[in-house]
Design a protein around this motif. Structure first.
Motif, PDB file in Angstrom:
ATOM      1  N   ARG A 217      31.839  32.928 -59.803  1.00  0.00           N
ATOM      2  CA  ARG A 217      30.768  32.033 -59.386  1.00  0.00           C
ATOM      3  C   ARG A 217      31.237  30.598 -59.185  1.00  0.00           C
ATOM      4  O   ARG A 217      30.784  29.904 -58.293  1.00  0.00           O
ATOM      5  CB  ARG A 217      29.601  32.099 -60.367  1.00  0.00           C
ATOM      6  CG  ARG A 217      29.717  31.244 -61.608  1.00  0.00           C
ATOM      7  CD  ARG A 217      28.391  31.269 -62.356  1.00  0.00           C
ATOM      8  NE  ARG A 217      28.342  30.236 -63.364  1.00  0.00           N
ATOM      9  CZ  ARG A 217      28.736  30.396 -64.615  1.00  0.00           C
ATOM     10  NH1 ARG A 217      29.213  31.553 -65.000  1.00  0.00           N
ATOM     11  NH2 ARG A 217      28.656  29.415 -65.485  1.00  0.00           N
ATOM     12  N   LEU A 221      30.659  27.932 -55.807  1.00  0.00           N
ATOM     13  CA  LEU A 221      29.539  27.005 -55.966  1.00  0.00           C
ATOM     14  C   LEU A 221      29.283  26.145 -54.728  1.00  0.00           C
ATOM     15  O   LEU A 221      28.126  25.957 -54.341  1.00  0.00           O
ATOM     16  CB  LEU A 221      29.760  26.101 -57.189  1.00  0.00           C
ATOM     17  CG  LEU A 221      29.421  26.725 -58.545  1.00  0.00           C
ATOM     18  CD1 LEU A 221      29.697  25.727 -59.653  1.00  0.00           C
ATOM     19  CD2 LEU A 221      27.977  27.183 -58.594  1.00  0.00           C
ATOM     20  N   THR A 225      25.751  26.240 -53.017  1.00  0.00           N
ATOM     21  CA  THR A 225      24.979  24.998 -52.993  1.00  0.00           C
ATOM     22  C   THR A 225      24.543  24.660 -51.575  1.00  0.00           C
ATOM     23  O   THR A 225      23.370  24.371 -51.314  1.00  0.00           O
ATOM     24  CB  THR A 225      25.817  23.837 -53.569  1.00  0.00           C
ATOM     25  OG1 THR A 225      26.166  24.155 -54.917  1.00  0.00           O
ATOM     26  CG2 THR A 225      25.028  22.544 -53.555  1.00  0.00           C
ATOM     27  N   VAL A 280      16.986  23.399 -56.827  1.00  0.00           N
ATOM     28  CA  VAL A 280      17.896  24.259 -57.586  1.00  0.00           C
ATOM     29  C   VAL A 280      19.317  24.095 -57.054  1.00  0.00           C
ATOM     30  O   VAL A 280      20.275  23.906 -57.816  1.00  0.00           O
ATOM     31  CB  VAL A 280      17.453  25.730 -57.488  1.00  0.00           C
ATOM     32  CG1 VAL A 280      18.473  26.638 -58.182  1.00  0.00           C
ATOM     33  CG2 VAL A 280      16.071  25.932 -58.116  1.00  0.00           C
ATOM     34  N   VAL A 284      22.940  22.782 -59.174  1.00  0.00           N
ATOM     35  CA  VAL A 284      23.861  23.814 -59.646  1.00  0.00           C
ATOM     36  C   VAL A 284      25.224  23.266 -60.045  1.00  0.00           C
ATOM     37  O   VAL A 284      25.742  23.565 -61.121  1.00  0.00           O
ATOM     38  CB  VAL A 284      24.019  24.915 -58.577  1.00  0.00           C
ATOM     39  CG1 VAL A 284      25.171  25.831 -58.924  1.00  0.00           C
ATOM     40  CG2 VAL A 284      22.727  25.728 -58.477  1.00  0.00           C
ATOM     41  N   ARG A 285      25.822  22.439 -59.190  1.00  0.00           N
ATOM     42  CA  ARG A 285      27.200  22.007 -59.426  1.00  0.00           C
ATOM     43  C   ARG A 285      27.309  21.105 -60.660  1.00  0.00           C
ATOM     44  O   ARG A 285      28.241  21.248 -61.463  1.00  0.00           O
ATOM     45  CB  ARG A 285      27.733  21.303 -58.186  1.00  0.00           C
ATOM     46  CG  ARG A 285      29.216  21.054 -58.244  1.00  0.00           C
ATOM     47  CD  ARG A 285      29.911  21.031 -56.908  1.00  0.00           C
ATOM     48  NE  ARG A 285      29.104  20.631 -55.781  1.00  0.00           N
ATOM     49  CZ  ARG A 285      29.515  20.757 -54.517  1.00  0.00           C
ATOM     50  NH1 ARG A 285      30.691  21.298 -54.270  1.00  0.00           N
ATOM     51  NH2 ARG A 285      28.754  20.357 -53.515  1.00  0.00           N
ATOM     52  N   ASP A 288      27.100  23.188 -63.910  1.00  0.00           N
ATOM     53  CA  ASP A 288      28.285  23.990 -64.153  1.00  0.00           C
ATOM     54  C   ASP A 288      29.462  23.121 -64.605  1.00  0.00           C
ATOM     55  O   ASP A 288      30.304  23.556 -65.384  1.00  0.00           O
ATOM     56  CB  ASP A 288      28.662  24.767 -62.893  1.00  0.00           C
ATOM     57  CG  ASP A 288      29.617  25.913 -63.187  1.00  0.00           C
ATOM     58  OD1 ASP A 288      29.157  26.910 -63.783  1.00  0.00           O
ATOM     59  OD2 ASP A 288      30.806  25.811 -62.846  1.00  0.00           O
TER      60      ASP A 288
END
Length: 368
Positions: A217, A221, A225, A280, A284-285, A288
């Motif tokens: 994953r 990303l 994204t 969202v 995400v990045r 993480d």
């Protein structure tokens, strides 16, 4: 230049193809799980006769005061305040990713009963009733600055207790990273409660998936994204169309109990669904990449409570234990049969430790 562009296009197509394969495999597994769970649960989603929370006013608590606070990058945050403006202690509630103020439904009810406490709760950028970015990505560092702005605007004087769930806990760490002077004996932050959160190394979390899927994953990303932002409308419509699947996934990843209130799952699923896909994708990045173990040292002299559910698939027990290795004086509470939204699923257990924790920090109050 043409050859380079063609090569890049092929690479992107291969990446997107791989994403599609992964999503397809995961979706197949989810579909099987959903079908099996439907057989087991039958009509439990809609059956509320024995649901203890069928009449609970989720999302309708109200507040003594509603305020708008503008962040340093120009976003308007929705803020709700309860309690006496002259209360000696302010508790600031910081919710997690794809949720909103409602995350702390039961904790707000609890805190309203504690003398000398004022409550500040706000929707993070892109969530609930707060403004959202139209370009670029969100960063936890900026969210830390946003929390500082909320504190300065709503509780300019007196001690504060910070309570963060999931990403909210990460935001508190980002605040400590940038403003360590707020923490320590006699400083503004009198105590910190971290619920179902992590100080970093989230790339190692499998989310209950096969490790082969979890490992790929991070390299993907940027593709995920960008694709999420470009196809946000499509994904939003898909999420709305497949409400049964969304409900099952919410139960799977938010809760740990085999018997969970359908009304409670539906409430959390509603908060998830209300978070737009482009929001969202823009978060995400930064989630993480979150790694703030050094910032935890700012909490060394502050009372710290760490709570986690033993069935949490998103921020597992190991992440709470890692925080406590840096903060050996922190109180660690592991709640049995609880998932990621432990403060909703087993609010009695969380309130049983959060209540005394806050009471002990009220200036001039009775210690327990």
């Amino acid at each position: 230049m043409i050859a380079e562009s063609t090569s890049g296009g092929r690479l992107n197509r291969r990446k997107i193809g791989l994403v599609s394969t992964i999503v397809g495999v995961a979706a197949a597994g989810v579909a099987v799980g959903v079908a099996a769970e439907r057989l087991l649960l039958g009509r439990s989603r809609r059956s509320t006769d024995s649901d203890p929370y069928k009449d609970e006013p989720f999302g309708a608590l109200g507040a003594d005061e509603t305020r708008t606070v503008t962040t340093t990058n120009g976003l308007d945050l929705h803020v709700e305040i309860d309690g006496d403006p002259d209360a000696p202690l302010t508790v600031v509630l910081v919710h997690g990713f794809c949720l909103d103020i409602g995350t702390f439904h039961f904790q707000r009810k609890l805190l309203r009963t504690i003398p000398g406490v004022r409550i500040v709760a706000y929707d993070q950028p892109g969530h609930g009733r707060s403004g959202r970015l139209t370009a670029g990505e969100y960063s936890i560092q900026q969210l830390g600055r946003d929390l500082r702005t909320v504190i300065d605007e709503t509780a300019p004087t007196g001690p504060v207790v910070l309570v963060g769930h999931s990403m909210g806990g990460m935001v508190i760490m980002a605040l400590a990273e940038q403003y360590p002077e707020l923490f320590g004996v006699g400083e503004r932050v009198a105590g910190v409660a971290l619920i179902a959160t992590s100080a970093g190394e989230l790339s190692g979390v499998t989310f209950g998936l096969p490790k082969v899927l979890a490992k790929v994953r991070t390299p993907l990303l940027p593709v995920i994204t960008n694709a999420g932002r470009l196809t946000a409308g499509v994904w939003d419509r898909a999420r709305q169309a497949h409400t049964d699947l969304a409900w099952m996934l919410t139960k799977r990843y938010g809760f740990g109990s085999t018997k969970t209130s359908p009304a409670l799952v539906s409430y959390v699923e509603h908060m998830n669904a209300a978070t737009p896909t482009d929001v969202v994708a823009r978060y995400v990045r930064t989630i993480d990449a979150h790694n703030r173990f050094p910032a935890l040292t700012s909490f060394e002299d502050s009372p710290t409570l760490v709570v986690v559910g033993d069935e949490d698939l998103l921020t597992p027990v190991e992440h709470a234990e890692a925080i406590c290795r840096v903060l050996p004086l922190a109180e660690l509470v592991i709640v049995p049969n609880a998932g990621h939204v432990v403060m909703l699923e087993h609010h009695e257990a969380v309130d049983a430790v959060l209540g005394p924790f806050v009471r002990n920090l009220v200036p001039g109050g009775t210690r327990t």
